[in-house]
Design an enzyme around this catalytic site. Sequence first.
Site, PDB file in Angstrom:
ATOM      1  N   ASP A   9       0.816  -1.238   0.000  1.00 60.81           N
ATOM      2  CA  ASP A   9       0.000   0.000   0.000  1.00 60.81           C
ATOM      3  C   ASP A   9       0.844   1.280   0.000  1.00 60.81           C
ATOM      4  O   ASP A   9       1.452   1.640   1.013  1.00 60.81           O
ATOM      5  CB  ASP A   9      -0.932   0.026   1.214  1.00 60.81           C
ATOM      6  CG  ASP A   9      -1.931  -1.129   1.233  1.00 60.81           C
ATOM      7  OD1 ASP A   9      -1.520  -2.278   0.966  1.00 60.81           O
ATOM      8  OD2 ASP A   9      -3.108  -0.890   1.537  1.00 60.81           O
ATOM      9  N   GLU A  40      -4.098   2.012  -3.396  1.00 60.88           N
ATOM     10  CA  GLU A  40      -5.397   2.481  -2.878  1.00 60.88           C
ATOM     11  C   GLU A  40      -5.302   3.720  -1.991  1.00 60.88           C
ATOM     12  O   GLU A  40      -6.310   4.383  -1.771  1.00 60.88           O
ATOM     13  CB  GLU A  40      -6.119   1.355  -2.118  1.00 60.88           C
ATOM     14  CG  GLU A  40      -5.474   1.007  -0.798  1.00 60.88           C
ATOM     15  CD  GLU A  40      -6.448   0.484   0.261  1.00 60.88           C
ATOM     16  OE1 GLU A  40      -7.647   0.354  -0.024  1.00 60.88           O
ATOM     17  OE2 GLU A  40      -5.990   0.229   1.379  1.00 60.88           O
ATOM     18  N   ASN A  41      -4.086   4.035  -1.482  1.00 60.08           N
ATOM     19  CA  ASN A  41      -3.921   5.221  -0.623  1.00 60.08           C
ATOM     20  C   ASN A  41      -2.936   6.226  -1.224  1.00 60.08           C
ATOM     21  O   ASN A  41      -2.354   7.034  -0.502  1.00 60.08           O
ATOM     22  CB  ASN A  41      -3.407   4.816   0.764  1.00 60.08           C
ATOM     23  CG  ASN A  41      -4.203   3.708   1.399  1.00 60.08           C
ATOM     24  OD1 ASN A  41      -3.711   2.588   1.549  1.00 60.08           O
ATOM     25  ND2 ASN A  41      -5.439   3.988   1.762  1.00 60.08           N
ATOM     26  N   ASN A  68     -10.325  -1.266  -0.261  1.00 63.47           N
ATOM     27  CA  ASN A  68     -11.499  -0.591   0.282  1.00 63.47           C
ATOM     28  C   ASN A  68     -11.475   0.926   0.097  1.00 63.47           C
ATOM     29  O   ASN A  68     -12.486   1.588   0.283  1.00 63.47           O
ATOM     30  CB  ASN A  68     -11.660  -0.949   1.765  1.00 63.47           C
ATOM     31  CG  ASN A  68     -10.411  -0.693   2.565  1.00 63.47           C
ATOM     32  OD1 ASN A  68      -9.325  -1.154   2.198  1.00 63.47           O
ATOM     33  ND2 ASN A  68     -10.528   0.034   3.641  1.00 63.47           N
ATOM     34  N   HIS A  69     -10.318   1.507  -0.285  1.00 65.41           N
ATOM     35  CA  HIS A  69     -10.253   2.960  -0.531  1.00 65.41           C
ATOM     36  C   HIS A  69     -10.284   3.309  -2.022  1.00 65.41           C
ATOM     37  O   HIS A  69     -10.087   4.470  -2.384  1.00 65.41           O
ATOM     38  CB  HIS A  69      -8.989   3.550   0.106  1.00 65.41           C
ATOM     39  CG  HIS A  69      -8.989   3.469   1.602  1.00 65.41           C
ATOM     40  ND1 HIS A  69      -9.878   4.161   2.391  1.00 65.41           N
ATOM     41  CD2 HIS A  69      -8.216   2.753   2.457  1.00 65.41           C
ATOM     42  CE1 HIS A  69      -9.655   3.882   3.663  1.00 65.41           C
ATOM     43  NE2 HIS A  69      -8.657   3.025   3.743  1.00 65.41           N
ATOM     44  N   HIS A 150      -6.587  -8.218  -0.617  1.00 65.27           N
ATOM     45  CA  HIS A 150      -6.672  -7.041   0.241  1.00 65.27           C
ATOM     46  C   HIS A 150      -7.618  -7.367   1.391  1.00 65.27           C
ATOM     47  O   HIS A 150      -8.845  -7.306   1.241  1.00 65.27           O
ATOM     48  CB  HIS A 150      -7.189  -5.866  -0.603  1.00 65.27           C
ATOM     49  CG  HIS A 150      -6.920  -4.538   0.019  1.00 65.27           C
ATOM     50  ND1 HIS A 150      -5.685  -3.930  -0.015  1.00 65.27           N
ATOM     51  CD2 HIS A 150      -7.722  -3.694   0.705  1.00 65.27           C
ATOM     52  CE1 HIS A 150      -5.742  -2.780   0.601  1.00 65.27           C
ATOM     53  NE2 HIS A 150      -6.965  -2.611   1.065  1.00 65.27           N
ATOM     54  N   HIS A 175      -3.391  -4.359   2.778  1.00 70.21           N
ATOM     55  CA  HIS A 175      -4.435  -3.669   3.551  1.00 70.21           C
ATOM     56  C   HIS A 175      -4.032  -3.326   4.984  1.00 70.21           C
ATOM     57  O   HIS A 175      -4.353  -2.247   5.459  1.00 70.21           O
ATOM     58  CB  HIS A 175      -5.759  -4.432   3.569  1.00 70.21           C
ATOM     59  CG  HIS A 175      -6.796  -3.812   4.465  1.00 70.21           C
ATOM     60  ND1 HIS A 175      -7.359  -2.565   4.214  1.00 70.21           N
ATOM     61  CD2 HIS A 175      -7.366  -4.241   5.632  1.00 70.21           C
ATOM     62  CE1 HIS A 175      -8.236  -2.279   5.173  1.00 70.21           C
ATOM     63  NE2 HIS A 175      -8.255  -3.272   6.046  1.00 70.21           N
TER      64      HIS A 175
END
Length: 257
Positions: A9, A40-41, A68-69, A150, A175
Amino acid sequence: MINILFVGDIVGDGGCKIFKETLAALKAKEKIDAVIVNGENSDNRNGISKSSAEYLFSAGADVITGGNHSFRNNDILEMMDSEEALLRPENYSKKASGHGVCIIDKLSYKIMVLNLAGRIYMDPAEDPFSTAKNIISKHSDCAVKIIDFHAEATSEKAALAHYLKGSVSAVLGTHTHIPTADAQIMEGGTAFITDVGMTGPRHSILGVEVENIVQKFITGMPVRFHQAKGDCVFCGILLSVDEKTGKTAQIKPINTI
Ligand SMILES: [Fe+2]
Ligand SMILES: [Fe+2]
């Protein structure tokens, strides 16, 4: 043998920058054939954006995975539909933007990348186990198969790796932002690690300002999270995979914490 770099990540500008620098340093030392990153971040505010995805691709990522982001910024949604190598978990709703699987075609070999989300302490998703089996069966022409799982629960990640061992090259957990010490090659040549870890700010809690998280725990009240700044760590995995059989011979964590 081909060498595949997978980066955990990536958080904010600092994480993006250290990814670019570390990839350049690794390429100077050894052959890197393909690069997969969890992005994702990667946006400085939250989630992933068009600009952070474009930065990661231009810095050398062949595929960007999510989690999830993935849907936090509206400006990424159109790119998720149009850019084949930008993934979000495949087992999210069929009605959600984007897709969760792609093929890196390097002419002499192909790599399938599949992004899945866990269901324990996570947002609702379809069964990742049956989704994986279904996708794998559709890509029998592609020997090398890499899965970014994830997920939060260590048991769920280990269970998927055992369920798929021998049929994929690697199951790599993302994650939690915390690298685990269990990198291994399972029977059948499947590499596994519970979590690759985070590429982002060193002085932080999972990439967020320490004070925000501590305040949330001591008050139990909602707190606005800000990404931490400053010096960054790199967490990734280097895989050596037989491009003909898809079996992984070596998994090497790279961790600058
Ligand atoms: Fe993350
Ligand atoms: Fe996540």
